[in-house]
Scaffold this motif. Structure first.
Motif, mmCIF file in Angstrom:
data_model
loop_
_atom_site.group_PDB
_atom_site.id
_atom_site.type_symbol
_atom_site.label_atom_id
_atom_site.label_comp_id
_atom_site.label_asym_id
_atom_site.label_seq_id
_atom_site.Cartn_x
_atom_site.Cartn_y
_atom_site.Cartn_z
ATOM 1 N N VAL A 359 0.883 -1.169 0.000
ATOM 2 C CA VAL A 359 0.000 0.000 0.000
ATOM 3 C C VAL A 359 0.918 1.215 0.000
ATOM 4 C CG1 VAL A 359 -1.813 1.263 1.215
ATOM 5 C CG2 VAL A 359 -1.764 -1.238 1.295
ATOM 6 N N VAL A 360 0.822 2.020 -1.065
ATOM 7 C CA VAL A 360 1.762 3.126 -1.265
ATOM 8 C C VAL A 360 1.120 4.447 -0.867
ATOM 9 C CG1 VAL A 360 3.108 4.399 -2.984
ATOM 10 C CG2 VAL A 360 2.975 1.896 -3.086
ATOM 11 N N SER A 361 1.887 5.252 -0.120
ATOM 12 C CA SER A 361 1.439 6.593 0.244
ATOM 13 C C SER A 361 1.730 7.532 -0.913
ATOM 14 C CB SER A 361 2.168 7.067 1.507
ATOM 15 O OG SER A 361 1.944 8.444 1.717
ATOM 16 N N LEU A 362 0.691 8.165 -1.469
ATOM 17 C CA LEU A 362 0.875 9.071 -2.596
ATOM 18 C C LEU A 362 1.580 10.356 -2.169
ATOM 19 C CD1 LEU A 362 -2.541 8.629 -4.428
ATOM 20 C CD2 LEU A 362 -0.310 7.810 -5.166
ATOM 21 N N LYS A 363 1.402 10.733 -0.934
ATOM 22 C CA LYS A 363 2.036 11.964 -0.453
ATOM 23 C C LYS A 363 3.522 11.762 -0.216
ATOM 24 C CE LYS A 363 1.717 15.427 3.241
ATOM 25 N NZ LYS A 363 0.984 15.845 4.476
ATOM 26 N N ALA A 368 3.697 2.450 2.599
ATOM 27 C CA ALA A 368 3.243 2.779 3.948
ATOM 28 C C ALA A 368 2.849 1.534 4.729
ATOM 29 C CB ALA A 368 2.068 3.743 3.887
ATOM 30 N N GLY A 369 2.582 0.447 4.008
ATOM 31 C CA GLY A 369 2.176 -0.780 4.684
ATOM 32 C C GLY A 369 1.852 -1.860 3.675
ATOM 33 N N TYR A 370 1.401 -2.974 4.190
ATOM 34 C CA TYR A 370 1.034 -4.111 3.351
ATOM 35 C C TYR A 370 -0.290 -4.691 3.845
ATOM 36 C CZ TYR A 370 5.760 -4.300 1.380
ATOM 37 O OH TYR A 370 6.927 -4.013 0.728
ATOM 38 N N GLU A 371 -1.076 -5.204 2.899
ATOM 39 C CA GLU A 371 -2.263 -5.962 3.268
ATOM 40 C C GLU A 371 -1.932 -7.448 3.257
ATOM 41 O OE1 GLU A 371 -6.912 -6.890 1.975
ATOM 42 O OE2 GLU A 371 -5.743 -5.407 0.836
ATOM 43 N N ALA A 372 -2.225 -8.119 4.362
ATOM 44 C CA ALA A 372 -1.957 -9.549 4.474
ATOM 45 C C ALA A 372 -3.094 -10.327 3.810
ATOM 46 C CB ALA A 372 -1.831 -9.951 5.942
ATOM 47 N N LEU A 373 -2.735 -11.188 2.855
ATOM 48 C CA LEU A 373 -3.729 -11.945 2.090
ATOM 49 C C LEU A 373 -3.421 -13.430 2.188
ATOM 50 C CD1 LEU A 373 -3.764 -9.651 -1.068
ATOM 51 C CD2 LEU A 373 -5.499 -9.732 0.748
#
Length: 688
Positions: A359-363, A368-373
């Motif tokens: 998960v990328v922060s556009l600012k 910024a983090g990851y989603e666990a799948l």
């Protein structure tokens, strides 16, 4: 002044006298005193008990009838009337009447003969016994006997029968009666070769009504559903309620597919109309599964199973529809059962693993983090899609065990990441409803040593279908732990925006259905995303655009104000080892995939007519989009790019287009205006 009671007839005194020791004070005149004692006992028995006595003369006329019965069965004096005039055996048919008359005319004894009141509006039932009387010379003197009231017993038996065969809430046939009737219908079908159809019905969205408005409203809704269902079926079949919101319809005889289709459509339409309950308008739906014997099974168990499989298919196809059983449905059910068994083995033998999507922060321009799948590498089938095994896990009760395993695994892995990187874990509605969830989260964080603010729990809107007070308490307990909460798949659930006023979310995840196509000209998705971002900013929440796949969408998402972006454009979900490698790099991941959006294209093969000036040619369309098409087969000199032409995409309708390129016998056309692919899709497939 009360009238004196008549003395007991001799025959009745003899019936009751019968010897026995007398008290000493009565021994001086035993016969007289014994008769007096018998009379006292009879009066007491008639007044206090349910029994009574009767006697007739040799002509069959009543000479004695207990007063309490006489008041019920006769409008006036009963003495002198015939017994058959006051009582009828069984239903009162001629043959039943002769049953009582037979004993009277043949002068034979009878015991516990069931009779009912002959001419009274209120039906009363009695049990009668009697025997003939003869004098010392053997001359017939009449009948003497007794009786008792069976009315309450009969009513109790009728109520027991009703409870055993009918649903107490709706009055429809219950499960037991439906099964018995189905067994009988199938047995008759085997002899007469008549078809029998079974419909299984399940109400859509009923649970939400029951949970939000209460069981009393839910019961009232079921009663109205039963009335509408009975009205739709009428005399054509038997309607029953199996329990909960499950209903059944049984039909025999003329049960052709067209008739069943029409009836199913009528039922779905009727049950989907709004209901007015407690001042509220309530809308639900209905799904129907249909199986027909003997083609779909010739015994009850098989037919019910196959109708249930058809109902499952109706729900899977979007609800509010009906489906007939097909043999492949059984194969699918068997496959799901095998998948369930394999999933239990997978959980036990470590065939599962967690993959992480960035998960990328556009600012900030960084991860910024990851989603666990959750991922499953089956030893024989290879990778199994979560869309295939997650519903199975929810149905068979494995989802909580899987959810706990993913949570503990993801939190333990995230503890190895840099301090600013968060991990997001999905929480199913079933997990969310479990009061033990906060304790589980606390245990996982403590075991891994991960700060609570680096864990983000993703929750879907469906949790708001549960009890509101329980949901609010769960939100409060989770937030008290310090974890972050994200609303997943926003805009695709069942709830209104009202819950955002109280649910303490830190982030809204914009569903990919709004993201896809947002960069295309004329799309309204961008406006929807803008509205969601404005709402989130007002409430102090972050936003993540899901499912971003095209590079030109990145800039659009940034302009619309989203704070984060997630999708294939920044990478697919990868194992934990690759996550550590990504986080070890100093630069953010570079976007990949197509750079610009283009409208979806249909691969087709169909003939069409092209007109250039006054010349016409038959061509083949190779692919088709809303803005243009690729063709081949022009049978005259290839025109130059920029040539204006007309192409017939549907019967007798020519569309203006411009030739944009031409090479290798093929040409590309750009339409003068957007076309509706949905209107052209069906003809194109038929022609192919």
């Amino acid at each position: 002044m009360a009238s004196a009671r008549p003395a007991l007839p001799t025959g009745l005194r003899r019936l009751l006298g019968g010897g026995g020791d007398l008290p000493p004070q009565l021994a001086e005149d035993p016969e007289r005193e014994q008769g007096r004692l018998a009379q006292v006992l009879v009066r007491e028995f008639e007044d206090q008990g349910s029994g009574w006595f009767w006697q007739t003369d040799r002509d069959g006329s009543i000479t004695y009838l207990s007063a309490k019965v006489a008041r019920i069965v006769a409008d006036g004096p009963a003495i002198g009337l015939t017994l058959a005039r006051l009582f009828q055996s069984q239903s009162g048919a001629a043959q039943s009447e002769r049953t009582l008359n037979f004993h009277l005319s043949s002068r034979t004894s009878f015991t516990d003969l069931s009779v009912r009141t002959a001419a009274q509006p209120e039906e009363r039932w009695w049990s009668m016994s009697g025997r003939p009387m003869f004098d010392d010379l053997g001359n017939f003197q009449g009948f003497v006997g007794s009786g008792s009231d069976l009315t309450e017993k009969r009513r109790a038996q009728a109520e027991i029968t009703r409870l055993a065969l009918f649903d107490g809430l709706t009055g429809l046939a219950n499960r037991q009666r439906m099964r018995s009737t189905l067994d009988q219908a199938l047995a008759h079908s085997r002899l007469s070769y008549r078809a029998t159809a079974l419909m299984l019905l399940d109400l859509d969205r009923f649970k939400a009504v029951n949970d939000t408005l209460g069981h009393q409203t839910g019961d009232a809704l079921l009663q109205q559903v039963a009335t509408r269902l009975q009205r739709c079926v009428g005399e054509a079949g038997l309607v029953g309620r199996l329990g909960g919101d499950e209903f059944q319809v049984l039909l025999s005889g003329d049960v052709g597919r067209d008739r069943l289709t029409a009836l199913a459509g009528t039922i779905i339409e009727a049950l989907s109309q709004a209901y007015l309950l407690s001042g509220s308008s309530i809308s639900i739906g209905c799904s129907i599964g249909i199986a027909v014997a003997p083609h779909d099974g010739d015994d009850s168990d098989v037919l019910i199973r196959n109708a249930d499989l058809a109902l499952y298919a109706a729900k899977a196809d979007g609800r509010g529809v009906h489906r007939f059983y097909r043999p492949e449905m059984l194969a699918g059910a068997q496959s799901r059962r095998q998948l369930e068994d394999d999933l239990r083995v997978a959980l036990r033998e470590d065939q599962l693993y967690v993959a992480y999507q960035p998960v990328v922060s556009l600012k900030q321009g960084r991860i910024a983090g990851y989603e666990a799948l959750l991922r499953w590498n089956h030893p024989e089938r290879g990778l199994v899609s979560p869309a295939e095994f997650i519903p199975v896990a929810e149905d068979c009760g494995l989802i909580e065990a899987l959810g706990e395993w993913v949570l503990r695994t993801a939190v333990a892995e995230a503890a190895n990441w840099p301090a600013g990187v968060r991990v997001a874990v999905n929480v199913s509605p079933i997990q969310f409803a479990n009061p033990a969830l906060p304790a589980l989260v606390t245990s996982a964080l403590a075991a891994a040593g991960l700060p609570s603010d680096r864990l983000e729990l993703e929750i879907t809107e469906s949790v708001f279908l549960n009890d509101g007070a329980a949901s609010e308490e769960m939100f409060r307990r989770l937030k008290s732990l310090g974890v972050r909460l994200a609303l997943d798949d926003f805009g695709t659930g069942y709830s209104s925006l009202g819950y955002l006023r109280t649910a303490p979310f830190d982030k809204i995840k914009i569903d990919q259905s709004f993201v896809r196509g947002a960069a295309e000209p004329g799309s309204r998705n961008a406006a929807i995303i803008q509205a969601i971002v404005t709402l989130a900013d007002t409430l102090g929440m972050e936003t993540t655009a899901e499912g971003v796949e095209l590079q030109d969408e990145i800039e659009l998402i940034r302009k619309l104000g989203c704070s984060h972006i997630q999708g294939y454009v920044y990478g697919r979900a990868v194992p934990a080892a690759e996550v550590r490698a990504q986080l070890g790099q100093s630069e953010a991941p570079a976007p990949s995939g197509h750079k610009i959006s283009r409208r979806p294209r249909l691969k087709v093969l169909r003939r069409a007519r092209v007109q250039i000036g006054n010349r016409t040619s038959e061509v083949r369309i190779r692919n088709l989009s809303a803005t243009g098409a690729m063709i081949d087969g022009i049978d005259f000199a290839v025109p130059e790019p920029g040539t204006q032409l007309l192409i017939e995409l549907s019967d007798d309708k020519m569309i203006a287009a411009t030739l944009r390129w031409c090479r290798g016998g093929q040409a590309g056309l750009e339409f003068a205006e957007l076309i509706n692919l949905e209107l052209l899709n069906a003809p194109a497939r038929r022609a192919a």
